[in-house]
Scaffold this motif. Structure first.
Motif, PDB file in Angstrom:
ATOM      1  N   LYS A 117       0.831  -1.203   0.000  1.00  0.00           N
ATOM      2  CA  LYS A 117       0.000   0.000   0.000  1.00  0.00           C
ATOM      3  C   LYS A 117       0.864   1.251   0.000  1.00  0.00           C
ATOM      4  N   TYR A 118       1.946   1.241   0.771  1.00  0.00           N
ATOM      5  CA  TYR A 118       2.867   2.383   0.824  1.00  0.00           C
ATOM      6  C   TYR A 118       3.432   2.681  -0.560  1.00  0.00           C
ATOM      7  N   LEU A 119       3.855   1.635  -1.247  1.00  0.00           N
ATOM      8  CA  LEU A 119       4.410   1.830  -2.594  1.00  0.00           C
ATOM      9  C   LEU A 119       3.346   2.355  -3.551  1.00  0.00           C
ATOM     10  N   TYR A 120       2.134   1.833  -3.421  1.00  0.00           N
ATOM     11  CA  TYR A 120       1.030   2.292  -4.273  1.00  0.00           C
ATOM     12  C   TYR A 120       0.727   3.769  -4.026  1.00  0.00           C
ATOM     13  N   GLU A 121       0.707   4.161  -2.757  1.00  0.00           N
ATOM     14  CA  GLU A 121       0.411   5.552  -2.412  1.00  0.00           C
ATOM     15  C   GLU A 121       1.519   6.504  -2.844  1.00  0.00           C
ATOM     16  N   ASN A 122       2.695   5.933  -3.130  1.00  0.00           N
ATOM     17  CA  ASN A 122       3.798   6.750  -3.634  1.00  0.00           C
ATOM     18  C   ASN A 122       3.937   6.645  -5.155  1.00  0.00           C
ATOM     19  N   GLY A 123       2.842   6.249  -5.789  1.00  0.00           N
ATOM     20  CA  GLY A 123       2.763   6.297  -7.246  1.00  0.00           C
ATOM     21  C   GLY A 123       3.154   5.048  -7.992  1.00  0.00           C
ATOM     22  N   HIS A 124       3.395   3.944  -7.283  1.00  0.00           N
ATOM     23  CA  HIS A 124       3.828   2.713  -7.955  1.00  0.00           C
ATOM     24  C   HIS A 124       2.648   1.769  -8.195  1.00  0.00           C
ATOM     25  N   THR A 125       2.547   1.289  -9.417  1.00  0.00           N
ATOM     26  CA  THR A 125       1.532   0.287  -9.750  1.00  0.00           C
ATOM     27  C   THR A 125       2.155  -0.979 -10.346  1.00  0.00           C
ATOM     28  N   ASP A 126       3.428  -0.896 -10.709  1.00  0.00           N
ATOM     29  CA  ASP A 126       4.149  -2.064 -11.221  1.00  0.00           C
ATOM     30  C   ASP A 126       5.169  -2.495 -10.159  1.00  0.00           C
ATOM     31  N   ILE A 127       4.790  -3.476  -9.353  1.00  0.00           N
ATOM     32  CA  ILE A 127       5.575  -3.817  -8.159  1.00  0.00           C
ATOM     33  C   ILE A 127       5.871  -5.311  -8.114  1.00  0.00           C
ATOM     34  N   GLY A 128       7.125  -5.648  -7.798  1.00  0.00           N
ATOM     35  CA  GLY A 128       7.517  -7.035  -7.627  1.00  0.00           C
ATOM     36  C   GLY A 128       8.021  -7.301  -6.226  1.00  0.00           C
ATOM     37  N   TYR A 129       8.415  -8.542  -5.967  1.00  0.00           N
ATOM     38  CA  TYR A 129       8.983  -8.854  -4.652  1.00  0.00           C
ATOM     39  C   TYR A 129      10.089  -9.903  -4.765  1.00  0.00           C
ATOM     40  N   ILE A 130      10.965  -9.892  -3.753  1.00  0.00           N
ATOM     41  CA  ILE A 130      11.997 -10.918  -3.603  1.00  0.00           C
ATOM     42  C   ILE A 130      11.825 -11.519  -2.209  1.00  0.00           C
ATOM     43  N   MET A 131      11.389 -12.753  -2.164  1.00  0.00           N
ATOM     44  CA  MET A 131      11.100 -13.428  -0.904  1.00  0.00           C
ATOM     45  C   MET A 131      11.821 -14.761  -0.821  1.00  0.00           C
ATOM     46  N   ALA A 132      11.939 -15.267   0.392  1.00  0.00           N
ATOM     47  CA  ALA A 132      12.359 -16.652   0.562  1.00  0.00           C
ATOM     48  C   ALA A 132      11.167 -17.535   0.206  1.00  0.00           C
ATOM     49  N   SER A 133      11.419 -18.809  -0.006  1.00  0.00           N
ATOM     50  CA  SER A 133      10.355 -19.732  -0.372  1.00  0.00           C
ATOM     51  C   SER A 133       9.291 -19.789   0.721  1.00  0.00           C
ATOM     52  N   ARG A 134       8.047 -19.567   0.337  1.00  0.00           N
ATOM     53  CA  ARG A 134       6.957 -19.604   1.325  1.00  0.00           C
ATOM     54  C   ARG A 134       6.798 -21.005   1.926  1.00  0.00           C
ATOM     55  N   GLU A 135       7.326 -22.012   1.206  1.00  0.00           N
ATOM     56  CA  GLU A 135       7.242 -23.382   1.701  1.00  0.00           C
ATOM     57  C   GLU A 135       8.080 -23.572   2.955  1.00  0.00           C
ATOM     58  N   TYR A 136       9.137 -22.771   3.096  1.00  0.00           N
ATOM     59  CA  TYR A 136      10.069 -22.963   4.206  1.00  0.00           C
ATOM     60  C   TYR A 136      10.083 -21.805   5.199  1.00  0.00           C
ATOM     61  N   TYR A 137       9.443 -20.692   4.861  1.00  0.00           N
ATOM     62  CA  TYR A 137       9.429 -19.524   5.744  1.00  0.00           C
ATOM     63  C   TYR A 137       7.991 -19.113   6.022  1.00  0.00           C
ATOM     64  N   THR A 138       7.551 -19.295   7.258  1.00  0.00           N
ATOM     65  CA  THR A 138       6.195 -18.910   7.636  1.00  0.00           C
ATOM     66  C   THR A 138       5.947 -17.433   7.373  1.00  0.00           C
ATOM     67  N   VAL A 139       6.896 -16.572   7.782  1.00  0.00           N
ATOM     68  CA  VAL A 139       6.671 -15.138   7.680  1.00  0.00           C
ATOM     69  C   VAL A 139       6.566 -14.686   6.224  1.00  0.00           C
ATOM     70  N   CYS A 140       7.360 -15.286   5.336  1.00  0.00           N
ATOM     71  CA  CYS A 140       7.303 -14.900   3.924  1.00  0.00           C
ATOM     72  C   CYS A 140       5.979 -15.311   3.305  1.00  0.00           C
ATOM     73  N   GLU A 141       5.490 -16.480   3.685  1.00  0.00           N
ATOM     74  CA  GLU A 141       4.188 -16.927   3.199  1.00  0.00           C
ATOM     75  C   GLU A 141       3.107 -15.924   3.590  1.00  0.00           C
ATOM     76  N   GLU A 142       3.159 -15.457   4.825  1.00  0.00           N
ATOM     77  CA  GLU A 142       2.152 -14.510   5.309  1.00  0.00           C
ATOM     78  C   GLU A 142       2.293 -13.143   4.640  1.00  0.00           C
ATOM     79  N   ARG A 143       3.531 -12.678   4.438  1.00  0.00           N
ATOM     80  CA  ARG A 143       3.735 -11.375   3.802  1.00  0.00           C
ATOM     81  C   ARG A 143       3.299 -11.388   2.346  1.00  0.00           C
ATOM     82  N   ILE A 144       3.483 -12.527   1.679  1.00  0.00           N
ATOM     83  CA  ILE A 144       3.036 -12.650   0.291  1.00  0.00           C
ATOM     84  C   ILE A 144       1.514 -12.592   0.227  1.00  0.00           C
ATOM     85  N   ILE A 145       0.848 -13.186   1.210  1.00  0.00           N
ATOM     86  CA  ILE A 145      -0.619 -13.109   1.266  1.00  0.00           C
ATOM     87  C   ILE A 145      -1.054 -11.645   1.357  1.00  0.00           C
ATOM     88  N   GLY A 146      -0.385 -10.882   2.244  1.00  0.00           N
ATOM     89  CA  GLY A 146      -0.718  -9.460   2.382  1.00  0.00           C
ATOM     90  C   GLY A 146      -0.410  -8.677   1.118  1.00  0.00           C
TER      91      GLY A 146
END
Length: 324
Positions: free
Chosen positions: A170-199
């Motif tokens: 949301k922060y990135l969107y409010e700062n004018g970004h609509t083309d956004i990617g991410y770099i995460m650890a595998s959601r299969e092995y990291y609980t927190v990354c799985e949850e952040r990807i959901i958000g």
């Protein structure tokens, strides 16, 4: 020659049983007698046998902490918060680094149980089903720090990672970004990354944000490289090979963000002019790195301290409930 409990009893003019009650904080001793015994203990320099004492009161005032890797900033800070809280409440700590290796996890759990730890705090990337069963059958209080088990059996202390992922997007969107990617650890092995990807995905749907598949990178191995900055660099290089580039990247932590920024600049692009990068955890290095990293703050020390207090509360209440 070492001072014995009999020496203390003789000096304080009381029975050995009375000295034992004072040492183990057992009632039925008058305040005057208790003070006389304590004075004798101090004068003689008596050191109670902690092993014998723990067998008698069935408590060792020791907490076992099972964690992934103490050298990683997030685990260092959470562990420091936990150990400081334990010290404050009179508990000793045994640390066990497992590297998220199942064999090590089970082996160290056995060791901690053999050492008669009063409770176990787990600060790991994820709790697999087999290890969760081992913890549940240990029959001592357990608290999970930053992570959760699939069945939600155990008490967990963490931030709302789904909301954190949502807020970053949301922060990135409010700062004018609509083309956004991410770099995460595998959601299969990291609980927190799985949850952040959901958000992240929830915000993408809500705000109509473009998040192409080639802009969403998850580690293909069970864990990031020893140097997360290298992993961030390599992942960003993969994103930059896309025909169309995102205008912003959400990184799993600040080290990954640093690697991503280095890669962007190595390709002749500027941060944030061409591509913005937002990190996570608010490591101290994010403030000193140039360009300064925008990051989501994570109160890791406080999470560790609260974990320890929750566990000690369970220990003192005698609660065997897993999730309470």
């Amino acid at each position: 020659m070492a001072v014995t409990i009999q020496d203390v009893a003789k000096a304080a003019s009381v029975s050995v049983a009375t000295v034992s009650r004072v040492v183990n904080n057992i009632p039925l001793v008058s305040e005057d007698t208790r003070q006389r015994v304590l004075a004798a203990i101090e004068d003689l320099g008596y050191e109670p046998n902690e092993v014998a004492r723990s067998l008698k009161v069935r408590k060792t005032n020791t907490i076992g902490i099972i964690l992934d890797d103490i050298t990683r900033p997030q685990y260092t800070t959470v562990s420091r918060g936990a150990t400081d809280a334990c010290w404050m409440y009179g508990y000793n700590v045994i640390l066990a680094n497992t590297d998220s290796d199942e064999e090590k996890e089970e082996s160290y759990l056995k060791v901690l149980l053999q050492k008669q730890c009063d409770g176990i705090l787990v600060i790991n990337r994820k709790v697999n089903d087999n290890f969760a069963e081992k913890l549940a059958s240990a029959d001592i209080p357990v608290v999970l720090g930053t992570i959760s088990d699939k069945e939600k059996k155990f008490t967990r202390v963490s931030i709302d990672n789904v909301k954190a992922g949502y807020d970053a997007k949301k922060y990135l969107y409010e700062n004018g970004h609509t083309d956004i990617g991410y770099i995460m650890a595998s959601r299969e092995y990291y609980t927190v990354c799985e949850e952040r990807i959901i958000g992240f995905n929830k915000a993408a749907d809500e705000f109509g944000i473009n998040a192409k598949e080639e802009w969403r990178i998850e580690a293909v191995t069970t864990k990031f490289a020893d140097n997360d900055a290298v992993e961030g660099y390599d992942a960003m290089e993969q994103i930059l090979s896309s025909k169309q580039l995102p205008t912003a990247i959400f990184a799993a932590n600040d080290e990954i963000a640093i690697g991503a920024i280095k890669c962007i600049e190595a390709k002749g692009l500027k941060v944030p002019a061409d591509i913005s990068v937002i990190g996570f955890n608010d490591y101290w290095i994010s403030e000193w790195f140039k360009p300064q990293i925008t990051t989501v703050s994570y109160p890791m020390y406080d999470v560790g301290a609260v974990c320890a207090r929750q566990l000690i509360k369970k220990i003192n209440s005698g609660s065997k409930e897993l999730n309470s």
